[in-house]
Design a protein around this motif. Structure first.
Motif, PDB file in Angstrom:
ATOM      1  N   ALA A 178      -5.295   9.451   3.943  1.00  0.00           N
ATOM      2  CA  ALA A 178      -3.499  10.034   3.871  1.00  0.00           C
ATOM      3  C   ALA A 178      -3.545  10.810   4.134  1.00  0.00           C
ATOM      4  CB  ALA A 178      -2.767   8.972   3.568  1.00  0.00           C
ATOM      5  N   THR A 179      -4.246  11.524   2.314  1.00  0.00           N
ATOM      6  CA  THR A 179      -4.066  12.678   1.935  1.00  0.00           C
ATOM      7  C   THR A 179      -4.985  13.473   1.779  1.00  0.00           C
ATOM      8  OG1 THR A 179      -4.753  11.999  -0.629  1.00  0.00           O
ATOM      9  CG2 THR A 179      -2.047  12.246   1.156  1.00  0.00           C
ATOM     10  N   ALA A 180      -5.934  13.964   2.631  1.00  0.00           N
ATOM     11  CA  ALA A 180      -7.059  14.138   2.852  1.00  0.00           C
ATOM     12  C   ALA A 180      -7.233  15.685   2.533  1.00  0.00           C
ATOM     13  CB  ALA A 180      -8.196  14.010   3.503  1.00  0.00           C
ATOM     14  N   GLY A 181      -6.805  16.419   1.894  1.00  0.00           N
ATOM     15  CA  GLY A 181      -7.528  18.267   1.801  1.00  0.00           C
ATOM     16  C   GLY A 181      -6.083  18.487   0.959  1.00  0.00           C
ATOM     17  N   ASN A 182      -5.385  18.000   0.727  1.00  0.00           N
ATOM     18  CA  ASN A 182      -4.579  18.064  -0.020  1.00  0.00           C
ATOM     19  C   ASN A 182      -4.322  17.920  -1.465  1.00  0.00           C
ATOM     20  OD1 ASN A 182      -1.811  17.899  -1.311  1.00  0.00           O
ATOM     21  ND2 ASN A 182      -0.637  16.776   1.035  1.00  0.00           N
ATOM     22  N   ASP A 183      -4.023  18.443  -2.042  1.00  0.00           N
ATOM     23  CA  ASP A 183      -4.141  18.147  -3.853  1.00  0.00           C
ATOM     24  C   ASP A 183      -2.934  17.298  -4.340  1.00  0.00           C
ATOM     25  OD1 ASP A 183      -6.293  19.511  -3.166  1.00  0.00           O
ATOM     26  OD2 ASP A 183      -5.601  21.476  -4.327  1.00  0.00           O
ATOM     27  N   GLU A 184      -2.070  17.774  -3.864  1.00  0.00           N
ATOM     28  CA  GLU A 184      -0.882  16.682  -4.505  1.00  0.00           C
ATOM     29  C   GLU A 184      -0.977  15.388  -3.396  1.00  0.00           C
ATOM     30  OE1 GLU A 184       2.646  18.700  -4.838  1.00  0.00           O
ATOM     31  OE2 GLU A 184       2.030  20.439  -5.656  1.00  0.00           O
ATOM     32  N   LYS A 185      -0.950  14.405  -3.970  1.00  0.00           N
ATOM     33  CA  LYS A 185      -1.429  13.131  -3.879  1.00  0.00           C
ATOM     34  C   LYS A 185       0.062  12.134  -4.227  1.00  0.00           C
ATOM     35  CE  LYS A 185      -6.040  12.769  -3.184  1.00  0.00           C
ATOM     36  NZ  LYS A 185      -6.136  13.237  -2.379  1.00  0.00           N
ATOM     37  N   PRO A 186       0.828  10.977  -3.329  1.00  0.00           N
ATOM     38  CA  PRO A 186       1.839  10.694  -3.891  1.00  0.00           C
ATOM     39  C   PRO A 186       1.623   9.183  -5.073  1.00  0.00           C
ATOM     40  CG  PRO A 186       0.594   9.510  -1.717  1.00  0.00           C
ATOM     41  CD  PRO A 186       0.016  10.849  -2.123  1.00  0.00           C
ATOM     42  N   ALA A 187       2.239   8.776  -5.906  1.00  0.00           N
ATOM     43  CA  ALA A 187       1.244   8.463  -7.191  1.00  0.00           C
ATOM     44  C   ALA A 187       1.537   7.420  -6.813  1.00  0.00           C
ATOM     45  CB  ALA A 187       2.773   8.431  -8.033  1.00  0.00           C
TER      46      ALA A 187
ATOM     47  N   ALA B 134       4.194  12.393   5.478  1.00  0.00           N
ATOM     48  CA  ALA B 134       3.525  11.427   4.582  1.00  0.00           C
ATOM     49  C   ALA B 134       3.661  10.149   4.478  1.00  0.00           C
ATOM     50  CB  ALA B 134       3.908  12.160   2.868  1.00  0.00           C
ATOM     51  N   LEU B 135       4.500   9.519   4.839  1.00  0.00           N
ATOM     52  CA  LEU B 135       4.367   8.097   4.890  1.00  0.00           C
ATOM     53  C   LEU B 135       4.082   7.774   6.414  1.00  0.00           C
ATOM     54  CD1 LEU B 135       5.569   5.632   4.534  1.00  0.00           C
ATOM     55  CD2 LEU B 135       7.602   5.925   5.539  1.00  0.00           C
ATOM     56  N   ARG B 136       4.203   8.788   7.397  1.00  0.00           N
ATOM     57  CA  ARG B 136       3.305   8.305   8.583  1.00  0.00           C
ATOM     58  C   ARG B 136       1.827   8.244   8.599  1.00  0.00           C
ATOM     59  NH1 ARG B 136       5.837  11.828  10.807  1.00  0.00           N
ATOM     60  NH2 ARG B 136       7.839  10.906  11.333  1.00  0.00           N
ATOM     61  N   ARG B 137       1.471   9.736   7.639  1.00  0.00           N
ATOM     62  CA  ARG B 137       0.303   9.792   7.218  1.00  0.00           C
ATOM     63  C   ARG B 137      -0.688   8.355   6.788  1.00  0.00           C
ATOM     64  NH1 ARG B 137       1.300  15.307   6.517  1.00  0.00           N
ATOM     65  NH2 ARG B 137       1.362  14.394   4.057  1.00  0.00           N
ATOM     66  N   TRP B 138       0.448   7.982   6.144  1.00  0.00           N
ATOM     67  CA  TRP B 138      -0.012   6.576   4.777  1.00  0.00           C
ATOM     68  C   TRP B 138      -0.078   5.689   5.374  1.00  0.00           C
ATOM     69  CZ3 TRP B 138       1.438   2.435   3.616  1.00  0.00           C
ATOM     70  CH2 TRP B 138       0.386   1.104   2.547  1.00  0.00           C
ATOM     71  N   MET B 139       0.900   5.692   6.497  1.00  0.00           N
ATOM     72  CA  MET B 139       0.941   3.825   7.697  1.00  0.00           C
ATOM     73  C   MET B 139      -0.729   4.430   8.398  1.00  0.00           C
ATOM     74  SD  MET B 139       5.267   3.604   8.634  1.00  0.00           S
ATOM     75  CE  MET B 139       4.988   2.625   9.687  1.00  0.00           C
TER      76      MET B 139
ATOM     77  N   SER C  54     -10.184  -4.789   7.170  1.00  0.00           N
ATOM     78  CA  SER C  54     -10.889  -4.497   5.664  1.00  0.00           C
ATOM     79  C   SER C  54     -10.213  -5.086   4.473  1.00  0.00           C
ATOM     80  CB  SER C  54     -11.134  -2.770   5.872  1.00  0.00           C
ATOM     81  OG  SER C  54      -9.923  -1.816   5.521  1.00  0.00           O
ATOM     82  N   THR C  55     -10.830  -4.564   3.099  1.00  0.00           N
ATOM     83  CA  THR C  55     -10.435  -4.946   1.791  1.00  0.00           C
ATOM     84  C   THR C  55     -10.127  -3.345   1.323  1.00  0.00           C
ATOM     85  OG1 THR C  55     -12.387  -4.734   1.496  1.00  0.00           O
ATOM     86  CG2 THR C  55     -11.210  -7.291   1.721  1.00  0.00           C
ATOM     87  N   ALA C  56     -10.327  -2.262   2.091  1.00  0.00           N
ATOM     88  CA  ALA C  56     -10.810  -0.981   1.062  1.00  0.00           C
ATOM     89  C   ALA C  56      -9.005  -0.815   0.580  1.00  0.00           C
ATOM     90  CB  ALA C  56     -10.178   0.643   2.440  1.00  0.00           C
ATOM     91  N   SER C  57      -9.281   0.213  -1.058  1.00  0.00           N
ATOM     92  CA  SER C  57      -7.954   0.253  -2.017  1.00  0.00           C
ATOM     93  C   SER C  57      -7.540   0.648  -1.044  1.00  0.00           C
ATOM     94  CB  SER C  57      -8.412   0.578  -3.078  1.00  0.00           C
ATOM     95  OG  SER C  57      -9.330   1.963  -2.922  1.00  0.00           O
ATOM     96  N   TYR C  58      -5.672   0.588  -1.716  1.00  0.00           N
ATOM     97  CA  TYR C  58      -5.209   0.795  -1.305  1.00  0.00           C
ATOM     98  C   TYR C  58      -5.238   2.808  -2.420  1.00  0.00           C
ATOM     99  CZ  TYR C  58      -2.538  -2.690   0.119  1.00  0.00           C
ATOM    100  OH  TYR C  58      -2.068  -4.346   0.038  1.00  0.00           O
ATOM    101  N   GLU C  59      -6.334   2.685  -3.152  1.00  0.00           N
ATOM    102  CA  GLU C  59      -6.248   4.526  -4.062  1.00  0.00           C
ATOM    103  C   GLU C  59      -6.882   4.904  -2.258  1.00  0.00           C
ATOM    104  OE1 GLU C  59      -6.139   1.313  -5.308  1.00  0.00           O
ATOM    105  OE2 GLU C  59      -5.265   2.427  -6.840  1.00  0.00           O
ATOM    106  N   LYS C  60      -7.746   4.513  -1.671  1.00  0.00           N
ATOM    107  CA  LYS C  60      -9.176   4.986  -0.675  1.00  0.00           C
ATOM    108  C   LYS C  60      -8.124   5.426   0.731  1.00  0.00           C
ATOM    109  CE  LYS C  60     -13.593   2.973  -1.659  1.00  0.00           C
ATOM    110  NZ  LYS C  60     -14.702   2.010  -1.155  1.00  0.00           N
ATOM    111  N   ILE C  61      -6.817   4.133   0.816  1.00  0.00           N
ATOM    112  CA  ILE C  61      -5.795   4.050   1.792  1.00  0.00           C
ATOM    113  C   ILE C  61      -5.476   5.498   1.157  1.00  0.00           C
ATOM    114  CG2 ILE C  61      -3.858   3.745   3.205  1.00  0.00           C
ATOM    115  CD1 ILE C  61      -5.093   0.674   2.638  1.00  0.00           C
ATOM    116  N   ARG C  62      -4.670   5.724   0.481  1.00  0.00           N
ATOM    117  CA  ARG C  62      -3.671   6.790  -0.097  1.00  0.00           C
ATOM    118  C   ARG C  62      -5.061   8.330  -0.045  1.00  0.00           C
ATOM    119  NH1 ARG C  62      -2.952   8.408  -6.115  1.00  0.00           N
ATOM    120  NH2 ARG C  62      -5.296   8.495  -5.951  1.00  0.00           N
ATOM    121  N   ASP C  63      -6.262   8.238  -0.422  1.00  0.00           N
ATOM    122  CA  ASP C  63      -6.895   8.758  -0.757  1.00  0.00           C
ATOM    123  C   ASP C  63      -7.033   9.859   0.655  1.00  0.00           C
ATOM    124  OD1 ASP C  63      -6.915   9.494  -3.158  1.00  0.00           O
ATOM    125  OD2 ASP C  63      -9.095   8.924  -3.549  1.00  0.00           O
TER     126      ASP C  63
END
Length: 386
Positions: free
Chosen positions: A197-206, A172-177, A186-195
């Motif tokens: 990194a977890t595309a197709g995964n219902d459970e997202k890190p807090a 999960a950390l590797r996907r986030w990086m 870019s100025t993409a929000s951290y929420e967009k980066i998180r989303d």
């Protein structure tokens, strides 16, 4: 080259000797280099006390690849100066001989802009992938890729643990990086980066987990976002305060995205991860020039930010602010020829802040440095220097 005595605290034997006799760290011919000093944070106070006893400058060099998890209680103010060391710039690598000085541009007297270069887009792509880390410069391309992969893996499976943050899900950390790497420049929000990194995964890190990722990676000098410019002397309303994402070395971003010379030169998009405009090559080229400009600005005692209105109508890639709060505005374009459309944001900013704009520059991949009729300087990346 600068040190007469070297203590390497990343070596268990060296560290054991110093732990047994801490004052040994300040003995020997000067200058004394204490490498990876954060492995023994008490080193900071030992050096500070030694400097209190003898105020001669340049006695010690403290180098480290991370901010210590348990930082010293004393800042070292008045005794220790902190200098951010970055990977090598294009000028330091000897790509070409610079003809345009950032320090001269910051004087605000609109100097003549001249010089030519044979460096073209493919060589810039090669330099991005080759990394600016000095130890990798003369290695074969395959070895460079392996070293960068190993560097990333060590951060994930070792360095986080040293910060007291064991990674339960390394994938999960590797996907986030990887998602963060796709969002550079870019100025993409951290929420967009998180989303992303977890595309197709219902459970997202807090959100707190994601922000902890960011904080540790900053402490490890892996990521270095560019803060938003907040002009103190101008009435510019509705500005975005989001940082512009960057890794310390664009080669790390390239490896996280699996980039090659072929994919960069073919104009492959930066997505499907974090959404952004433009190609991955364009983002990496801007990242390389951000590294260069930050290094030159630090030498000129200036700071680097970025400018963007809240709705995104106007933005400037890099704002270099001098001590008098006047600024040099820089746009980075992966283009051989610069058109009126490429300078429109610089012209808009010049109209708004007037004499507070020292100069305006477009950095390109073209062959020639010159100043346009509208006063905007056009500088090939290889010709920009300190």
């Amino acid at each position: 080259r600068r040190a007469a005595t070297v203590h390497r605290l990343d070596r268990a034997g060296d560290r054991a000797v110093v732990e047994a006799d801490p004052d040994r760290i300040i003995t020997g011919a000067q200058p004394i280099l204490i490498d990876e000093w954060q492995r023994m944070p008490e080193t900071w106070d030992i050096v500070r006390r030694a400097v209190d006893a003898d105020r001669s400058p340049g006695q010690f060099l403290l180098t480290g690849s991370a901010t210590p998890n348990n930082p010293p209680t004393h800042s070292g103010a008045g005794r220790i100066i902190s200098v951010r060391m970055r990977p090598m710039t294009l000028a330091e690598r000897g790509v070409d001989t610079p003809t345009v000085s950032l320090a001269v541009l910051l004087r605000g007297n609109r100097p003549a802009i001249e010089g030519t270069t044979d460096v073209a887009a493919e060589q810039y792509a090669h330099e991005i992938l080759a990394s600016g880390l000095p130890g990798l410069r003369n290695l074969p391309e395959r070895v460079v890729r392996a070293q960068l992969d190993g560097y990333i893996e060590r951060v994930i499976d070792h360095d986080f643990e040293e910060f007291g943050q064991p990674v339960r899900n390394q994938a999960a950390l590797r996907r986030w990086m990887r998602a963060y790497a796709s969002a550079i420049s870019s100025t993409a929000s951290y929420e967009k980066i998180r989303d992303a990194a977890t595309a197709g995964n219902d459970e997202k890190p807090a959100k707190t987990t994601v922000l902890r990722y960011r904080d540790i990676l900053e402490s490890l000098w892996i990521i270095e976002p560019i803060p938003a410019w907040g002009p103190a002397r101008n009435e510019l309303a509705r500005l975005s305060l989001s940082p512009r994402h960057q890794l310390a070395d664009p080669a790390l971003a390239a490896r996280l995205r699996g980039a090659t010379i072929e994919t960069l030169m073919s104009g492959t998009s930066a997505g499907p991860l974090a959404p952004r405009d433009g190609t991955l090559f364009g983002a990496l080229f801007e990242s390389q020039l951000t590294l260069d400009v930050r290094t030159y600005a630090q030498a000129a005692e200036a700071r680097v930010t970025h400018f963007r209105t809240r709705n995104g109508d106007h933005e400037v890639d890099l704002i270099v602010e001098g001590a008098d709060q006047r600024v040099l505005a820089i746009e980075v374009k992966l283009a051989r020829t610069i058109t009126d459309a490429d300078v429109r944001h610089l012209m808009w900013l010049r109209d708004r802040i007037g004499p507070d704009l020292l100069d305006a520059v477009v950095i390109s991949t073209g062959p020639e440095a010159y100043r346009r009729r509208d006063g905007i300087a056009v500088v090939p990346a290889a010709l920009l220097g300190p």
